[in-house]
Design a protein around this motif. Structure first.
Motif, mmCIF file in Angstrom:
data_model
loop_
_atom_site.group_PDB
_atom_site.id
_atom_site.type_symbol
_atom_site.label_atom_id
_atom_site.label_comp_id
_atom_site.label_asym_id
_atom_site.label_seq_id
_atom_site.Cartn_x
_atom_site.Cartn_y
_atom_site.Cartn_z
ATOM 1 N N PRO A 218 8.814 -13.593 41.064
ATOM 2 C CA PRO A 218 7.650 -13.651 41.054
ATOM 3 C C PRO A 218 7.306 -11.815 40.390
ATOM 4 O O PRO A 218 8.119 -10.569 41.176
ATOM 5 C CB PRO A 218 7.268 -13.824 41.953
ATOM 6 C CG PRO A 218 8.507 -14.039 42.745
ATOM 7 C CD PRO A 218 9.674 -13.752 42.014
ATOM 8 N N THR A 220 5.917 -8.868 41.018
ATOM 9 C CA THR A 220 5.398 -7.973 42.740
ATOM 10 C C THR A 220 4.103 -7.007 42.198
ATOM 11 O O THR A 220 4.443 -6.022 41.219
ATOM 12 C CB THR A 220 6.726 -7.301 43.710
ATOM 13 O OG1 THR A 220 7.611 -6.944 42.758
ATOM 14 C CG2 THR A 220 7.460 -8.652 43.540
ATOM 15 N N GLN A 249 4.764 -7.299 47.543
ATOM 16 C CA GLN A 249 4.757 -8.429 47.472
ATOM 17 C C GLN A 249 4.306 -8.905 46.466
ATOM 18 O O GLN A 249 3.696 -7.802 45.894
ATOM 19 C CB GLN A 249 3.233 -9.044 48.545
ATOM 20 C CG GLN A 249 2.174 -7.602 48.432
ATOM 21 C CD GLN A 249 1.344 -8.053 49.747
ATOM 22 O OE1 GLN A 249 1.076 -8.011 50.599
ATOM 23 N NE2 GLN A 249 0.357 -6.682 49.245
ATOM 24 N N ARG A 250 4.796 -10.003 45.946
ATOM 25 C CA ARG A 250 3.705 -10.998 44.915
ATOM 26 C C ARG A 250 2.541 -11.021 45.190
ATOM 27 O O ARG A 250 2.030 -10.702 45.923
ATOM 28 C CB ARG A 250 5.106 -12.311 44.820
ATOM 29 C CG ARG A 250 3.946 -13.364 46.049
ATOM 30 C CD ARG A 250 5.270 -14.409 46.152
ATOM 31 N NE ARG A 250 5.208 -15.564 44.868
ATOM 32 C CZ ARG A 250 5.798 -16.547 44.458
ATOM 33 N NH1 ARG A 250 7.048 -16.696 44.907
ATOM 34 N NH2 ARG A 250 5.806 -16.650 43.791
ATOM 35 N N GLN A 254 2.613 -19.485 45.963
ATOM 36 C CA GLN A 254 3.880 -19.802 45.845
ATOM 37 C C GLN A 254 3.643 -20.875 44.824
ATOM 38 O O GLN A 254 2.067 -21.850 45.160
ATOM 39 C CB GLN A 254 4.074 -20.672 47.273
ATOM 40 C CG GLN A 254 5.480 -21.520 47.587
ATOM 41 C CD GLN A 254 6.638 -20.177 46.942
ATOM 42 O OE1 GLN A 254 6.598 -19.217 47.367
ATOM 43 N NE2 GLN A 254 7.618 -20.817 46.709
#
Length: 269
Positions: A218, A220, A249-250, A254
């Motif tokens: 992903p 970030t 952090q992404r 999700q």
């Protein structure tokens, strides 16, 4: 006909507006060198050419067969049919070399008729590249039925050559995947029928692949005063961060590819 022929027929029905099949019986001979003469030339003998003899089955591309009426589905009810294809000169020699008029056939040259001076002359055809021949075979049921063959503008045999079939029918058969309407010559191919589903699949599949990649790797964002390099995401690498508030952090939440996979599976069914 062998299995490969029928496989090609089925493929033609699935991808083309019609599967056209031509069948004929031929006996074609070729010269085989045997021994040399005293003058250095070869003695030859005639031998049946197995590749061009017997029952010949051909899957005819739809752009090679010219029909009389789009709105007549029965191929045997057409007043005429014309089969046009380009072949090598050697192929023409093997098929028509003994026929009347073939001595006037020239590869790459079309014989035409000039009305003002009532004469014939040759014209170079760039599409035939000086080595190929245009074969035209004309069938009609008028006047007792005829099959006239013309190669590069030269009529071979007689201009009213009779149909070699004793039943007088055209040597063609036609079928397709799905009827469009009762009074139409061509059909709806399988490829055309599923084209809308194919467009959906072509949209879902890239989205499914992109989603899986974005979920595995992903994008970030780094927050805090610490500069976090791209090396941090390499497996097995240990990075020391002095700022306790620094975070990596992404950006995206999700993702779930299950709905895409379910939709793709249903469309493929």
């Amino acid at each position: 006909a062998n299995e490969e022929f029928w496989l090609n027929v089925l493929i033609a029905a699935e991808v083309s507006p019609a599967a056209l099949v031509h069948v004929e019986y031929r006996e074609t001979y070729r010269e085989i060198k045997t021994t040399k003469k005293k003058d250095g030339l070869w003695n030859t003998r005639k031998e049946l050419n197995p590749d061009l003899s017997g029952f010949m089955f051909t899957v005819v591309p739809i752009d090679q067969l010219y029909i009389e009426n789009f709105f007549e589905p029965d191929i045997q009810k057409h007043r005429f049919l014309i089969w046009r294809r380009v072949q090598s000169y050697s192929q023409m020699v093997a098929k028509y070399g003994k026929m009347k008029g073939f001595e006037f056939v020239r590869p790459g040259l079309q014989m035409t008729f000039n009305s003002p001076n009532q004469g014939f002359y040759y014209v170079f055809d760039e599409l035939l590249r000086g080595e190929l021949c245009e074969e035209l075979v004309y069938w009609t049921k008028d006047g007792g039925g005829s099959m006239v063959t013309k190669v590069n503008g030269v009529i071979l045999g007689e201009a009213d050559e009779k149909n070699p079939r004793e039943d007088g029918l055209y040597p063609f058969a036609k079928f397709g995947y799905e009827i469009i309407r009762p009074n139409f010559f061509y059909y709806k191919s399988l490829v055309f029928k599923v084209s809308r589903d194919a467009n959906i699949i072509n949209t879902l599949y890239p989205a499914l692949v992109d989603g899986a990649i974005l979920d595995a790797v992903p994008p970030t964002v780094a927050t805090g005063s610490e500069i976090i390099s791209a090396d941090v995401v390499i497996p097995g690498v240990t990075t020391t961060i002095r700022d306790k508030d620094a975070k990596l952090q992404r950006i995206l939440p999700q993702m779930s590819t299950y709905p895409l996979m379910t939709a793709l599976t249903e469309v493929e069914k």
